[in-house]
Scaffold this motif. Structure first.
Motif, short mmCIF file in Angstrom:
data_model
loop_
_atom_site.label_atom_id
_atom_site.label_comp_id
_atom_site.label_asym_id
_atom_site.label_seq_id
_atom_site.Cartn_x
_atom_site.Cartn_y
_atom_site.Cartn_z
N LYS A 1 105.86 -8.86 147.61
CA LYS A 1 106.85 -9.94 147.75
C LYS A 1 106.24 -11.27 147.40
CE LYS A 1 109.79 -7.73 151.15
NZ LYS A 1 110.03 -7.62 152.58
N SER B 1 105.61 -11.48 143.60
CA SER B 1 106.82 -11.68 142.79
C SER B 1 107.41 -13.06 143.05
CB SER B 1 107.84 -10.56 143.05
OG SER B 1 108.28 -10.62 144.37
N LYS B 2 107.17 -13.58 144.23
CA LYS B 2 107.64 -14.94 144.52
C LYS B 2 106.89 -15.94 143.63
CE LYS B 2 109.61 -17.33 148.16
NZ LYS B 2 110.24 -16.82 149.36
N ARG C 1 108.21 -15.77 140.23
CA ARG C 1 109.53 -16.37 140.18
C ARG C 1 109.48 -17.91 140.18
NH1 ARG C 1 113.48 -12.36 141.31
NH2 ARG C 1 111.71 -11.06 141.80
N PRO D 1 114.93 -11.45 136.95
CA PRO D 1 116.20 -11.53 137.69
C PRO D 1 116.07 -12.46 138.92
CG PRO D 1 115.28 -9.29 137.74
CD PRO D 1 114.37 -10.10 136.92
N LYS D 2 117.18 -13.12 139.23
CA LYS D 2 117.18 -14.07 140.37
C LYS D 2 116.92 -13.33 141.68
CE LYS D 2 118.38 -18.25 138.84
NZ LYS D 2 118.75 -18.06 137.44
N GLU D 3 117.62 -12.20 141.82
CA GLU D 3 117.52 -11.43 143.06
C GLU D 3 116.39 -10.42 142.98
OE1 GLU D 3 119.77 -11.24 146.03
OE2 GLU D 3 119.77 -13.32 145.26
N ARG D 4 115.68 -10.28 144.10
CA ARG D 4 114.63 -9.30 144.13
C ARG D 4 115.18 -7.92 144.43
NH1 ARG D 4 109.88 -11.82 146.91
NH2 ARG D 4 111.07 -11.41 148.79
N PHE D 5 114.53 -6.89 143.89
CA PHE D 5 114.98 -5.52 144.09
C PHE D 5 114.85 -5.12 145.56
CE2 PHE D 5 113.86 -0.90 144.02
CZ PHE D 5 115.12 -0.46 143.67
N LYS E 1 114.54 -6.36 149.45
CA LYS E 1 114.87 -7.57 150.22
C LYS E 1 113.68 -7.96 151.10
CE LYS E 1 118.86 -8.34 148.62
NZ LYS E 1 119.04 -9.53 147.82
#
Ligand code: SF4
Lengths: 425, 113
Positions: free
Chosen positions: A388, A391-392, A395, A419-423, A425
């Motif tokens: 997390k 990937s942050k 992003r 993608p804006k949303e992460r796979f 949560k």
């Protein structure tokens, strides 16, 4: 310059023609192989023989040396390139040799023998027409069976100061020039395609007849060969001779397949060269020692066909070179295992079934195991928190900076949109 | 069966650029082969002589009955050094154009007996 830059340069200049010429050879190969119903059985046998060879290399070498000596051939063992070159020099000095004719041998290229002998004032004439072309151009071969495949007939005419670019005319001209060299050389040097352990014979396959002229005309014939070229017996030789030329160029066999024993009119000496091969037996890459240098994996490779052999900067290019080069110099050649789409075509054509897909992936790991970015990425995959966080960071990093960091990768490829949303949560 | 092998030998010899001779031309270098191989048109010559490679034209005498199917079978008969020859010497190193007569003979003919 690394592979991708050299590849782009080559592709713009000569890529299309090169690709077409090699694809034609690949098609000839396919046709030749369709003519042998039992091809897949032969491949399995060839692979098994070579597995046996690498597991019993030491014993087979001893057997070969014993039988070659019985046959009347002198045998030397060289532990590395330096020792090999010094043995050759000593042998040539003994007969006061000034000029040698050499036929194709990837091993002498591996040892940089030409440069070494030239430094010691011995004139080396490469006699394979393709090798002579690249020698006169001051280059190295770009393919292990077709050394001058990157050149055009105009290139050849130029080095011969000719305006006529007819291939037959140019070939005849080279023939006449080289015939003189053959007749006046003090020694011949060649490689060998196979060494038959139970007989002590060395076997050389050529189309041009240059290895034979170099072996039979001068009083001294030196064969320089890597130890992995050993095969157990003549039956195995029969099998490999069925496969080699078919898989290389689509010919049923090369024009000459010469079995060398004692030399009638002089001395024949075989130098067996290790140069890191025994050490490779203890690595994950030992299967690369099964290679018979047929060159099919180069010819079929979609990357090789478009990028040319010189973009690999190593004497053996293409898929097999991408495994061998990093073993010689991990940093210099760390780009090569990535000059690959992992399409697996090399694995499909390899007559000794070297598992390329696995080995190339393994090699990617080997060359990147000290790379910080790769390490972080790998670590992050092992824990949800780390992943997390990682990937942050990605992003939040502005795209231009990301592209700059991943420069090698993103220079010729578009970075995918994140993608804006992460796979998760 | 025997004839089939012979036909195959001739077909593959021609593919390799070789020819079948009705008679041996006078100034050709002449030698004999102990064996022929159908699958590739090669012949096995154990008289390894300079002229075999230096001559422009080479004629090789071969007994029709000494042709075997393939290289693996050929190996049963080979017990000495020598050379398999399939057609004339050749090269395609100048821009992939096939040219006969690289360093060795320009023509190689087989004379069947
Ligand atoms: S790795 Fe296989 S296909 Fe490639 S040159 Fe070696 S034997 Fe041929």
């Amino acid at each position: 310059m690394k592979h991708q830059d050299l590849a782009i340069k080559f592709y713009k200049e000569k890529g299309k023609k090169h690709d077409k010429a090699l694809w034609a050879i690949r098609q000839k190969r396919d046709k030749a192989i369709k003519g042998v119903k039992e091809w897949e059985i032969l491949r399995r046998e060839a692979s098994e023989i070579k597995d046996y060879v690498i597991e019993n290399l030491k014993e087979l070498i001893d057997e070969f040396i014993k039988n070659a000596k019985n046959e009347g051939v002198e045998v030397y063992f060289a532990k590395d390139a330096k020792e090999h070159n010094e043995i050759v020099l000593k042998l040539l000095k003994e007969i006061n040799a000034k000029k040698i004719v050499k036929s194709k041998s990837m091993l002498t290229e591996e040892c940089s023998l030409n440069e070494f002998l030239e430094k010691n004032e011995i004139n080396v004439i490469d006699t394979d027409l393709g090798e002579r072309i690249v020698q006169l151009r001051g280059e190295k071969p770009s393919h292990i069976v077709l050394p001058a495949i990157h050149t055009t007939k105009e290139d050849v005419a130029k080095i011969l100061n000719e305006t006529n670019t007819d291939p037959t005319y140019l070939t005849r001209k080279m023939r006449a020039l080289l015939r003189k060299e053959f007749l006046s050389a003090d020694a011949g040097i060649s490689g060998a395609n196979f060494l038959v352990a139970n007989k002590g014979y060395a076997v050389v396959c050529t189309n041009e007849g240059n290895a034979d002229l170099g072996a039979i005309l001068p009083p001294l014939h030196i064969i320089s060969v890597g130890i992995e070229k050993i095969i157990p017996n003549m039956k195995d030789l029969g099998l490999f001779l069925r496969m080699l030329a078919r898989n290389a160029t689509g010919q049923a066999i090369t024009t000459y397949s010469t079995i060398f024993g004692k030399k009638d009119n002089g001395k024949r000496i075989i130098i067996l060269v290790d140069n890191g091969r025994f050490e490779r037996l203890n690595t994950k890459f030992k299967e690369t020692l099964k290679c018979i240098r047929c060159s099919a994996c180069l010819t079929t490779c979609p990357v090789f066909r478009r990028s040319g052999g010189h973009s690999y900067r190593y004497i053996i290019p293409g898929p097999i070179g991408s495994l061998l080069a990093p073993l010689k110099d991990k940093n210099e050649y760390n780009d090569l295992p990535f000059a690959c789409t992992l399409c697996g075509s090399c694995e499909m054509v390899c007559p000794v079934k070297i598992p390329f897909s696995k080995q190339l992936r393994e090699m990617r790991k080997y060359v990147t195991n000290e790379n910080i970015m790769v390490k972080i990425a790998e670590k992050s995959m092992h824990s949800a928190t780390m992943f997390k966080l990682f990937s942050k960071i990605i992003r939040l990093t502005p795209k231009p900076i990301l592209e700059k960091t991943l420069n090698q990768w993103s220079q010729y490829r578009a970075l995918p949109a994140i993608p804006k949303e992460r796979f998760i949560k | 069966m025997k004839n089939k092998i012979l036909d195959k030998f001739i077909e593959n010899l021609k593919k390799a650029g070789g020819e079948i001779l009705d008679e041996i031309p006078e100034n050709w270098y002449k030698t004999r082969a102990l064996l022929g191989v159908a699958e590739n048109g090669a012949v096995w010559v154990d008289e390894y002589k300079k002229k075999l490679f230096l001559s422009e034209n080479v004629a090789i005498i071969l007994d029709k009955n000494s042709i075997v199917e393939d290289m693996t079978k050929a190996m049963d008969y080979i017990n000495s050094p020598g050379v398999f020859i399939s057609g004339p010497s050749k090269t395609a190193d100048v821009e992939s154009f096939l040219v006969y007569g690289a360093h060795g003979p320009i023509r190689v003919g087989i004379y069947l007996i």
